[in-house]
Design a protein around this motif. Structure first.
Motif, PDB file in Angstrom:
ATOM      1  N   THR A 190      73.589  26.910 121.654  1.00 21.84           N
ATOM      2  CA  THR A 190      74.377  26.804 123.031  1.00 21.84           C
ATOM      3  C   THR A 190      73.565  25.486 123.088  1.00 21.84           C
ATOM      4  O   THR A 190      74.067  24.796 124.539  1.00 21.84           O
ATOM      5  CB  THR A 190      73.296  27.836 123.966  1.00 21.84           C
ATOM      6  N   ARG A 191      71.887  24.651 123.073  1.00 20.44           N
ATOM      7  CA  ARG A 191      72.213  23.324 123.948  1.00 20.44           C
ATOM      8  C   ARG A 191      72.535  22.386 123.368  1.00 20.44           C
ATOM      9  O   ARG A 191      73.178  21.578 124.291  1.00 20.44           O
ATOM     10  CB  ARG A 191      70.454  23.234 124.242  1.00 20.44           C
ATOM     11  N   ILE A 192      73.338  22.687 122.263  1.00 20.77           N
ATOM     12  CA  ILE A 192      73.945  21.257 121.848  1.00 20.77           C
ATOM     13  C   ILE A 192      75.355  21.631 122.737  1.00 20.77           C
ATOM     14  O   ILE A 192      75.880  20.080 122.615  1.00 20.77           O
ATOM     15  CB  ILE A 192      74.033  20.879 120.670  1.00 20.77           C
ATOM     16  N   LEU A 193      76.160  22.892 122.401  1.00 16.95           N
ATOM     17  CA  LEU A 193      77.311  22.883 123.212  1.00 16.95           C
ATOM     18  C   LEU A 193      77.466  22.213 124.299  1.00 16.95           C
ATOM     19  O   LEU A 193      78.283  21.734 124.716  1.00 16.95           O
ATOM     20  CB  LEU A 193      77.687  24.587 123.080  1.00 16.95           C
ATOM     21  N   HIS A 194      75.934  22.710 124.573  1.00 18.95           N
ATOM     22  CA  HIS A 194      76.308  21.963 126.614  1.00 18.95           C
ATOM     23  C   HIS A 194      76.408  20.435 126.523  1.00 18.95           C
ATOM     24  O   HIS A 194      76.838  19.821 127.410  1.00 18.95           O
ATOM     25  CB  HIS A 194      75.105  22.499 127.276  1.00 18.95           C
ATOM     26  N   VAL A 195      76.139  19.666 125.631  1.00 22.10           N
ATOM     27  CA  VAL A 195      75.809  18.469 125.773  1.00 22.10           C
ATOM     28  C   VAL A 195      76.796  17.786 125.313  1.00 22.10           C
ATOM     29  O   VAL A 195      77.618  16.967 125.630  1.00 22.10           O
ATOM     30  CB  VAL A 195      74.978  18.100 124.564  1.00 22.10           C
ATOM     31  N   ALA A 196      77.953  18.255 124.451  1.00 18.42           N
ATOM     32  CA  ALA A 196      79.105  18.033 124.217  1.00 18.42           C
ATOM     33  C   ALA A 196      80.222  18.843 124.725  1.00 18.42           C
ATOM     34  O   ALA A 196      81.207  17.827 125.827  1.00 18.42           O
ATOM     35  CB  ALA A 196      78.976  18.858 122.601  1.00 18.42           C
ATOM     36  N   PHE A 197      79.639  19.789 125.922  1.00 18.02           N
ATOM     37  CA  PHE A 197      81.114  20.093 126.571  1.00 18.02           C
ATOM     38  C   PHE A 197      80.597  18.994 128.504  1.00 18.02           C
ATOM     39  O   PHE A 197      81.795  18.426 129.411  1.00 18.02           O
ATOM     40  CB  PHE A 197      80.739  21.227 127.474  1.00 18.02           C
ATOM     41  N   LYS A 198      79.319  18.278 128.417  1.00 14.39           N
ATOM     42  CA  LYS A 198      79.269  17.914 129.632  1.00 14.39           C
ATOM     43  C   LYS A 198      79.652  16.556 129.271  1.00 14.39           C
ATOM     44  O   LYS A 198      80.262  15.503 129.927  1.00 14.39           O
ATOM     45  CB  LYS A 198      77.711  18.115 129.722  1.00 14.39           C
ATOM     46  N   GLU A 245      77.056  32.286 107.496  1.00 16.68           N
ATOM     47  CA  GLU A 245      76.552  33.025 108.919  1.00 16.68           C
ATOM     48  C   GLU A 245      76.087  32.261 109.680  1.00 16.68           C
ATOM     49  O   GLU A 245      76.695  32.163 110.861  1.00 16.68           O
ATOM     50  CB  GLU A 245      75.703  34.066 108.509  1.00 16.68           C
ATOM     51  N   THR A 246      75.102  31.040 109.541  1.00 19.08           N
ATOM     52  CA  THR A 246      74.761  30.162 110.946  1.00 19.08           C
ATOM     53  C   THR A 246      76.383  29.366 111.722  1.00 19.08           C
ATOM     54  O   THR A 246      76.344  30.298 112.418  1.00 19.08           O
ATOM     55  CB  THR A 246      74.261  28.586 110.465  1.00 19.08           C
ATOM     56  N   SER A 247      77.162  29.662 110.681  1.00 17.32           N
ATOM     57  CA  SER A 247      79.345  29.287 111.291  1.00 17.32           C
ATOM     58  C   SER A 247      79.449  29.647 112.392  1.00 17.32           C
ATOM     59  O   SER A 247      79.885  29.820 113.583  1.00 17.32           O
ATOM     60  CB  SER A 247      79.624  29.076 110.427  1.00 17.32           C
ATOM     61  N   ARG A 248      79.675  31.295 111.611  1.00 13.40           N
ATOM     62  CA  ARG A 248      80.359  32.540 112.779  1.00 13.40           C
ATOM     63  C   ARG A 248      79.338  32.194 113.957  1.00 13.40           C
ATOM     64  O   ARG A 248      79.987  32.792 114.981  1.00 13.40           O
ATOM     65  CB  ARG A 248      79.819  33.843 111.883  1.00 13.40           C
ATOM     66  N   LEU A 249      77.747  32.646 114.221  1.00 15.24           N
ATOM     67  CA  LEU A 249      77.106  32.156 115.208  1.00 15.24           C
ATOM     68  C   LEU A 249      77.550  30.749 116.073  1.00 15.24           C
ATOM     69  O   LEU A 249      77.299  31.056 117.057  1.00 15.24           O
ATOM     70  CB  LEU A 249      75.531  32.311 115.024  1.00 15.24           C
ATOM     71  N   TRP A 250      77.606  30.090 114.806  1.00 16.10           N
ATOM     72  CA  TRP A 250      77.680  28.649 115.496  1.00 16.10           C
ATOM     73  C   TRP A 250      79.280  29.109 116.371  1.00 16.10           C
ATOM     74  O   TRP A 250      79.460  28.856 117.390  1.00 16.10           O
ATOM     75  CB  TRP A 250      78.139  27.729 114.865  1.00 16.10           C
ATOM     76  N   ARG A 251      80.157  29.272 115.829  1.00 16.62           N
ATOM     77  CA  ARG A 251      81.759  29.335 116.576  1.00 16.62           C
ATOM     78  C   ARG A 251      82.055  30.334 117.823  1.00 16.62           C
ATOM     79  O   ARG A 251      82.513  30.238 118.733  1.00 16.62           O
ATOM     80  CB  ARG A 251      82.902  29.923 115.389  1.00 16.62           C
ATOM     81  N   ASP A 252      81.021  31.808 117.366  1.00 16.32           N
ATOM     82  CA  ASP A 252      80.885  32.906 118.674  1.00 16.32           C
ATOM     83  C   ASP A 252      79.933  32.128 119.461  1.00 16.32           C
ATOM     84  O   ASP A 252      80.274  32.194 120.778  1.00 16.32           O
ATOM     85  CB  ASP A 252      79.828  33.843 117.769  1.00 16.32           C
ATOM     86  N   THR A 253      79.543  31.366 119.621  1.00 21.31           N
ATOM     87  CA  THR A 253      78.179  30.832 120.543  1.00 21.31           C
ATOM     88  C   THR A 253      79.517  29.772 121.451  1.00 21.31           C
ATOM     89  O   THR A 253      79.204  29.402 122.700  1.00 21.31           O
ATOM     90  CB  THR A 253      77.140  29.651 120.541  1.00 21.31           C
ATOM     91  N   ALA A 254      79.760  28.973 120.419  1.00 19.42           N
ATOM     92  CA  ALA A 254      80.456  27.974 121.768  1.00 19.42           C
ATOM     93  C   ALA A 254      81.756  28.667 122.037  1.00 19.42           C
ATOM     94  O   ALA A 254      82.390  28.137 123.343  1.00 19.42           O
ATOM     95  CB  ALA A 254      81.780  26.786 120.244  1.00 19.42           C
ATOM     96  N   THR A 255      82.101  29.533 122.050  1.00 22.23           N
ATOM     97  CA  THR A 255      83.331  30.212 122.656  1.00 22.23           C
ATOM     98  C   THR A 255      82.672  30.918 123.679  1.00 22.23           C
ATOM     99  O   THR A 255      83.288  30.972 125.117  1.00 22.23           O
ATOM    100  CB  THR A 255      83.740  31.710 121.995  1.00 22.23           C
ATOM    101  N   LYS A 256      81.545  31.607 123.634  1.00 25.46           N
ATOM    102  CA  LYS A 256      80.576  32.214 124.694  1.00 25.46           C
ATOM    103  C   LYS A 256      80.651  30.528 125.778  1.00 25.46           C
ATOM    104  O   LYS A 256      80.613  30.182 127.093  1.00 25.46           O
ATOM    105  CB  LYS A 256      79.591  33.018 124.791  1.00 25.46           C
ATOM    106  N   VAL A 257      79.680  29.256 125.300  1.00 22.60           N
ATOM    107  CA  VAL A 257      79.608  28.407 126.172  1.00 22.60           C
ATOM    108  C   VAL A 257      80.639  27.711 126.661  1.00 22.60           C
ATOM    109  O   VAL A 257      80.473  27.092 127.590  1.00 22.60           O
ATOM    110  CB  VAL A 257      78.786  27.553 125.591  1.00 22.60           C
TER     111      VAL A 257
END
Ligand code: NAD
Length: 356
Positions: A167-175, A195-207
């Motif tokens: 989540t925190r790295i995605l916020h950096v990217a979106f900002k 599996e880590t990528s599935r969690l990554w993708r799910d989190t990216a969509t939420k962020v």
């Protein structure tokens, strides 16, 4: 007043940092930025003077600063220090990143149209240049996950990510994307296998839901590696995990032609950051005036943008660099032909100041 710790380091470090400081000192007052610079030893220079590449005084200084402006560390003299933990990169740079919790590495990979002949790709693929920002997660994933071992004929690395880290790295990217004209983020993963990528993708969509002005797409890392050399102009911000980011940021960097042009920012919580050129201390050209200071000058722009929120000042530096390149000024590493007139490191810094 913003406190900037200046760690010039070794090799060409002091030469390029001098030019970066010249530019920062010229631009900051024009934008109401009051900067206080304090220099400290790091790397081989610190080892020679104090016996440690990251002395306690330097650590204390950076912990009481708003940002670090870093040159480069290392050199052949220090590669032979018997204790590897006392060598400049392992003993200074890596501990700095870790102690300061710098989990986000930002690498703008810009092909300036004036330098498009430096790109190894076919001219029609990169006409007009490109501007890609690679945001790499720096403190998690396969490089740090436990267990990690090599016993006999079996070895293990563990790829571990928590939703919080992603989540925190995605916020950096979106900002970062919000500050760019195209406002597009490609989140890169390997969600068809990991599996880590599935969690990554799910989190990216939420962020992404928190950034309605930014367009998110997902892409598999293998497809991204291909598209970077097939249609680099299609990318705006790329965000990805540690290992993929390591590889893709080097691939993207190569497309810009010279190491001497590539700045970087490593960010942690809040606005603190470490800003440095992506290259090393270039001992082969240290003291000759041949170093290209533009990666360092562009890192100064990132410092203004990400740690001080001074977007206009950052843009002014980036524009000045473009003006200098468009006028045909070149250091040796970006010279198109053997006949190109070469400017020195100091002259290049002066030209950027003049263009400001
Ligand atoms: P390097 O990036 O220092 O140099 C690679 C080549 O690129 C050299 O030919 C050099 O002359 C050239 N080059 C690099 N920066 C340039 C610039 N600004 N202008 C013109 N030419 C430039 O990599 P290296 O030679 O593998 O490493 C040299 C030392 O730097 C080693 O001790 C290494 O450990 C260290 N290093 C430090 C960092 C860092 O401080 N962040 C990063 C990488 C390497």
């Amino acid at each position: 007043m913003a406190k900037i710790a200046v760690l010039a380091g070794d090799g060409i470090g002091p030469e390029i940092i001098a030019e970066g400081l010249k530019v920062l000192k010229a631009v900051a007052p024009q934008h109401g930025q009051d900067l206080e610079f304090t220099e400290a030893l790091v790397g081989g220079a610190a080892y020679d003077a104090t016996g440690h590449p990251l002395p306690p005084e330097t650590l204390e200084l950076v912990q009481n600063s708003d940002a670090i402006f870093f040159g480069a560390v290392g050199g052949p003299k220090y590669d032979v220090i018997p204790d590897p933990n006392m060598r400049p990169e392992r003993g200074a740079l890596l501990p700095l990143r870790k102690k300061l919790g710098l989990y986000a590495n930002l690498r703008p990979c810009i092909l300036y149209s004036a330098l498009s002949s430096a790109c190894p790709l076919r001219a029609d693929l990169v006409e007009g240049g490109f501007d890609i920002l690679v945001v790499r997660e720096l403190t998690g994933g396969l490089y740090f996950g436990q267990p990690k071992s090599w016993e006999g004929d079996n070895a293990i690395d563990t790829c571990l990510y928590s939703r919080e880290e992603i989540t925190r790295i995605l916020h950096v990217a979106f900002k970062a994307a919000q500050k760019r004209p195209n406002k597009r983020v490609v989140s890169v993963d390997k969600a068809n296998v990991l599996e880590t990528s599935r969690l990554w993708r799910d989190t990216a969509t939420k962020v992404a839901a928190e950034y309605p002005d930014v367009e998110l797409s997902h892409q598999l890392v293998d497809a991204t590696a291909m598209d970077l050399v097939r249609r680099p102009q299609s990318f705006d911000v790329i965000v990805t995990e540690n290992l993929f980011g390591d590889i893709l940021s080097d691939e993207a960097a190569q497309l810009t032609g010279s190491l001497g042009m590539l700045p970087s920012a490593s960010l942690g919580q809040g606005t603190f950051g470490l800003y440095e050129p992506s290259h090393g201390s270039a001992p082969d050209i240290a003291g000759t005036g041949k170093a290209n200071p533009l990666a360092t000058i562009l890192s100064a722009a990132l410092l203004l943008r990400y740690s001080l929120g001074a977007e206009a000042a950052a843009l002014q530096i980036e524009k000045a660099v473009e003006i200098v390149l468009n006028a045909g000024h070149r250091t040796g590493d970006i010279a198109e032909t053997p006949d190109t007139k070469i400017v020195t490191c100091t002259e290049m810094g002066d030209l950027v100041v003049a263009a400001l």
